[in-house]
Write a protein that holds these residues in place. Structure first.
Motif, PDB file in Angstrom:
ATOM      1  N   LEU A 205       0.828  -1.191   0.000  1.00  0.00           N
ATOM      2  CA  LEU A 205       0.000   0.000   0.000  1.00  0.00           C
ATOM      3  C   LEU A 205       0.866   1.246   0.000  1.00  0.00           C
ATOM      4  CD1 LEU A 205      -2.691  -0.976   2.663  1.00  0.00           C
ATOM      5  CD2 LEU A 205      -2.622  -1.529   0.217  1.00  0.00           C
ATOM      6  N   SER A 206       0.401   2.274  -0.682  1.00  0.00           N
ATOM      7  CA  SER A 206       1.084   3.557  -0.710  1.00  0.00           C
ATOM      8  C   SER A 206       0.171   4.643  -0.171  1.00  0.00           C
ATOM      9  CB  SER A 206       1.505   3.917  -2.137  1.00  0.00           C
ATOM     10  OG  SER A 206       2.432   2.991  -2.654  1.00  0.00           O
ATOM     11  N   CYS A 207       0.768   5.643   0.432  1.00  0.00           N
ATOM     12  CA  CYS A 207       0.054   6.807   0.945  1.00  0.00           C
ATOM     13  C   CYS A 207       0.787   8.037   0.446  1.00  0.00           C
ATOM     14  CB  CYS A 207       0.008   6.763   2.472  1.00  0.00           C
ATOM     15  SG  CYS A 207      -0.724   8.221   3.247  1.00  0.00           S
ATOM     16  N   ALA A 208       0.215   8.697  -0.534  1.00  0.00           N
ATOM     17  CA  ALA A 208       0.828   9.875  -1.138  1.00  0.00           C
ATOM     18  C   ALA A 208       0.193  11.139  -0.574  1.00  0.00           C
ATOM     19  CB  ALA A 208       0.668   9.839  -2.652  1.00  0.00           C
ATOM     20  N   ALA A 209       1.028  12.090  -0.192  1.00  0.00           N
ATOM     21  CA  ALA A 209       0.558  13.327   0.419  1.00  0.00           C
ATOM     22  C   ALA A 209       0.665  14.496  -0.550  1.00  0.00           C
ATOM     23  CB  ALA A 209       1.357  13.640   1.681  1.00  0.00           C
ATOM     24  N   SER A 210      -0.306  15.383  -0.463  1.00  0.00           N
ATOM     25  CA  SER A 210      -0.247  16.656  -1.168  1.00  0.00           C
ATOM     26  C   SER A 210      -0.738  17.746  -0.230  1.00  0.00           C
ATOM     27  CB  SER A 210      -1.088  16.628  -2.450  1.00  0.00           C
ATOM     28  OG  SER A 210      -2.451  16.384  -2.157  1.00  0.00           O
TER      29      SER A 210
ATOM     30  N   ILE B 197       4.897   4.890  12.115  1.00  0.00           N
ATOM     31  CA  ILE B 197       6.300   5.192  11.874  1.00  0.00           C
ATOM     32  C   ILE B 197       6.575   6.640  12.257  1.00  0.00           C
ATOM     33  CG2 ILE B 197       5.924   5.836   9.453  1.00  0.00           C
ATOM     34  CD1 ILE B 197       8.634   4.452   8.834  1.00  0.00           C
ATOM     35  N   SER B 198       7.744   6.878  12.826  1.00  0.00           N
ATOM     36  CA  SER B 198       8.115   8.218  13.243  1.00  0.00           C
ATOM     37  C   SER B 198       8.384   9.101  12.030  1.00  0.00           C
ATOM     38  CB  SER B 198       9.344   8.167  14.149  1.00  0.00           C
ATOM     39  OG  SER B 198      10.485   7.708  13.445  1.00  0.00           O
ATOM     40  N   SER B 199       8.449  10.395  12.270  1.00  0.00           N
ATOM     41  CA  SER B 199       8.605  11.342  11.169  1.00  0.00           C
ATOM     42  C   SER B 199       9.875  11.111  10.360  1.00  0.00           C
ATOM     43  CB  SER B 199       8.567  12.778  11.693  1.00  0.00           C
ATOM     44  OG  SER B 199       9.595  13.008  12.645  1.00  0.00           O
ATOM     45  N   THR B 200      10.941  10.711  11.027  1.00  0.00           N
ATOM     46  CA  THR B 200      12.207  10.460  10.343  1.00  0.00           C
ATOM     47  C   THR B 200      12.314   9.050   9.782  1.00  0.00           C
ATOM     48  OG1 THR B 200      13.339   9.717  12.348  1.00  0.00           O
ATOM     49  CG2 THR B 200      13.361  12.092  11.883  1.00  0.00           C
ATOM     50  N   GLY B 201      11.422   8.178  10.192  1.00  0.00           N
ATOM     51  CA  GLY B 201      11.538   6.784   9.825  1.00  0.00           C
ATOM     52  C   GLY B 201      12.446   5.988  10.742  1.00  0.00           C
ATOM     53  N   GLY B 202      12.940   6.624  11.801  1.00  0.00           N
ATOM     54  CA  GLY B 202      13.854   5.962  12.705  1.00  0.00           C
ATOM     55  C   GLY B 202      13.211   5.034  13.706  1.00  0.00           C
ATOM     56  N   GLY B 203      11.905   5.113  13.849  1.00  0.00           N
ATOM     57  CA  GLY B 203      11.201   4.249  14.770  1.00  0.00           C
ATOM     58  C   GLY B 203       9.908   3.753  14.162  1.00  0.00           C
ATOM     59  N   ALA B 204       9.485   2.576  14.565  1.00  0.00           N
ATOM     60  CA  ALA B 204       8.252   1.998  14.044  1.00  0.00           C
ATOM     61  C   ALA B 204       7.613   1.124  15.099  1.00  0.00           C
ATOM     62  CB  ALA B 204       8.511   1.191  12.776  1.00  0.00           C
ATOM     63  N   ASN B 205       6.299   1.001  15.010  1.00  0.00           N
ATOM     64  CA  ASN B 205       5.543   0.152  15.903  1.00  0.00           C
ATOM     65  C   ASN B 205       4.558  -0.670  15.094  1.00  0.00           C
ATOM     66  OD1 ASN B 205       2.823  -0.148  17.684  1.00  0.00           O
ATOM     67  ND2 ASN B 205       4.652  -0.290  18.981  1.00  0.00           N
TER      68      ASN B 205
ATOM     69  N   ILE C  73       6.304  -1.246   7.700  1.00  0.00           N
ATOM     70  CA  ILE C  73       5.979   0.136   7.393  1.00  0.00           C
ATOM     71  C   ILE C  73       7.258   0.872   7.011  1.00  0.00           C
ATOM     72  CG2 ILE C  73       6.195   0.960   9.787  1.00  0.00           C
ATOM     73  CD1 ILE C  73       3.784   2.804   9.211  1.00  0.00           C
ATOM     74  N   SER C  74       7.160   1.763   6.053  1.00  0.00           N
ATOM     75  CA  SER C  74       8.317   2.529   5.623  1.00  0.00           C
ATOM     76  C   SER C  74       7.855   3.872   5.071  1.00  0.00           C
ATOM     77  CB  SER C  74       9.138   1.764   4.577  1.00  0.00           C
ATOM     78  OG  SER C  74       8.383   1.547   3.399  1.00  0.00           O
TER      79      SER C  74
ATOM     80  N   ASN D  33      10.538  10.167   2.454  1.00  0.00           N
ATOM     81  CA  ASN D  33      10.156  11.564   2.612  1.00  0.00           C
ATOM     82  C   ASN D  33      10.462  12.390   1.364  1.00  0.00           C
ATOM     83  OD1 ASN D  33       9.099  11.246   5.183  1.00  0.00           O
ATOM     84  ND2 ASN D  33      11.018  11.746   6.219  1.00  0.00           N
ATOM     85  N   ALA D  34      11.482  12.003   0.615  1.00  0.00           N
ATOM     86  CA  ALA D  34      11.786  12.712  -0.621  1.00  0.00           C
ATOM     87  C   ALA D  34      10.657  12.585  -1.631  1.00  0.00           C
ATOM     88  CB  ALA D  34      13.094  12.203  -1.222  1.00  0.00           C
ATOM     89  N   LYS D  35       9.926  11.481  -1.574  1.00  0.00           N
ATOM     90  CA  LYS D  35       8.784  11.263  -2.445  1.00  0.00           C
ATOM     91  C   LYS D  35       7.467  11.651  -1.795  1.00  0.00           C
ATOM     92  CE  LYS D  35      10.665   7.569  -5.341  1.00  0.00           C
ATOM     93  NZ  LYS D  35      12.081   7.667  -4.908  1.00  0.00           N
ATOM     94  N   ASN D  36       7.531  12.104  -0.554  1.00  0.00           N
ATOM     95  CA  ASN D  36       6.337  12.505   0.189  1.00  0.00           C
ATOM     96  C   ASN D  36       5.313  11.372   0.240  1.00  0.00           C
ATOM     97  OD1 ASN D  36       5.731  14.846   1.705  1.00  0.00           O
ATOM     98  ND2 ASN D  36       4.162  15.491   0.238  1.00  0.00           N
ATOM     99  N   THR D  37       5.821  10.175   0.469  1.00  0.00           N
ATOM    100  CA  THR D  37       4.998   8.974   0.416  1.00  0.00           C
ATOM    101  C   THR D  37       5.373   8.015   1.537  1.00  0.00           C
ATOM    102  OG1 THR D  37       4.810   9.192  -1.994  1.00  0.00           O
ATOM    103  CG2 THR D  37       4.255   7.063  -1.046  1.00  0.00           C
ATOM    104  N   ALA D  38       4.368   7.359   2.099  1.00  0.00           N
ATOM    105  CA  ALA D  38       4.572   6.289   3.065  1.00  0.00           C
ATOM    106  C   ALA D  38       4.013   4.993   2.496  1.00  0.00           C
ATOM    107  CB  ALA D  38       3.904   6.623   4.391  1.00  0.00           C
ATOM    108  N   TYR D  39       4.468   3.867   3.048  1.00  0.00           N
ATOM    109  CA  TYR D  39       4.116   2.572   2.504  1.00  0.00           C
ATOM    110  C   TYR D  39       3.782   1.586   3.613  1.00  0.00           C
ATOM    111  CZ  TYR D  39       6.753   4.593  -1.369  1.00  0.00           C
ATOM    112  OH  TYR D  39       7.230   5.431  -2.349  1.00  0.00           O
ATOM    113  N   LEU D  40       3.018   0.587   3.251  1.00  0.00           N
ATOM    114  CA  LEU D  40       2.804  -0.559   4.113  1.00  0.00           C
ATOM    115  C   LEU D  40       2.933  -1.813   3.258  1.00  0.00           C
ATOM    116  CD1 LEU D  40       2.073  -1.483   7.020  1.00  0.00           C
ATOM    117  CD2 LEU D  40      -0.294  -1.679   6.218  1.00  0.00           C
TER     118      LEU D  40
END
Length: 128
Positions: A20-25, A51-59, A70-71, A74-81
């Motif tokens: 899954l992708s989550c794209a932000a605008s 996931i934390s804002s930096t990606g350094g932590g996850a639950n 989860i990942s 940030n350069a793509k302004n996208t999160a994934y599952l």
């Protein structure tokens, strides 16, 4: 316009995988904690992963541990599952949500009130 848009849902067989992708605008995701929630018919909405804002932590919720990852990019302004070894009980509408970076560090990962922005959801169906 501030918007999160999920994509990547669909029909898969048990044991299959889906990403899954989550794209932000309208907002910069690097400033936000991101969580994935899901809601199955007749059930309450439940947290899946955060996931934390930096990606350094996850639950991960117990149901997602060892199977989901989860990942974020940030350069793509996208999160994934990434979802692996899917089970019929994973069938649900999946939502991504963004909240203040501090939300992650409270440890209260799956309080919906901690998230300000929500996507429209994407359907995941696991069936043979």
């Amino acid at each position: 316009q501030l918007q999160l848009v999920e994509s990547g849902g669909g029909l898969v067989q048990p044991g299959g995988s889906l990403r899954l992708s989550c794209a932000a605008s309208g907002l910069t995701l690097e400033n936000y904690a991101i969580a994935w929630f899901r809601q199955a018919p007749g059930k309450e909405r439940e947290g899946v992963s955060c996931i934390s804002s930096t990606g350094g932590g996850a639950n991960y919720a117990d149901s997602a541990k060892l199977r989901f990852i989860i990942s974020r990019d940030n350069a793509k302004n996208t999160a994934y599952l990434q979802m692996n070894m899917l089970k019929p009980e994973d069938t649900a509408v999946y939502y991504c949500a963004a909240g203040p970076a501090g939300t992650y560090y409270t440890g209260n990962y799956y309080d919906p009130l901690g998230y300000d922005y929500w996507g429209q959801g994407t359907q995941v169906t696991v069936s043979s």
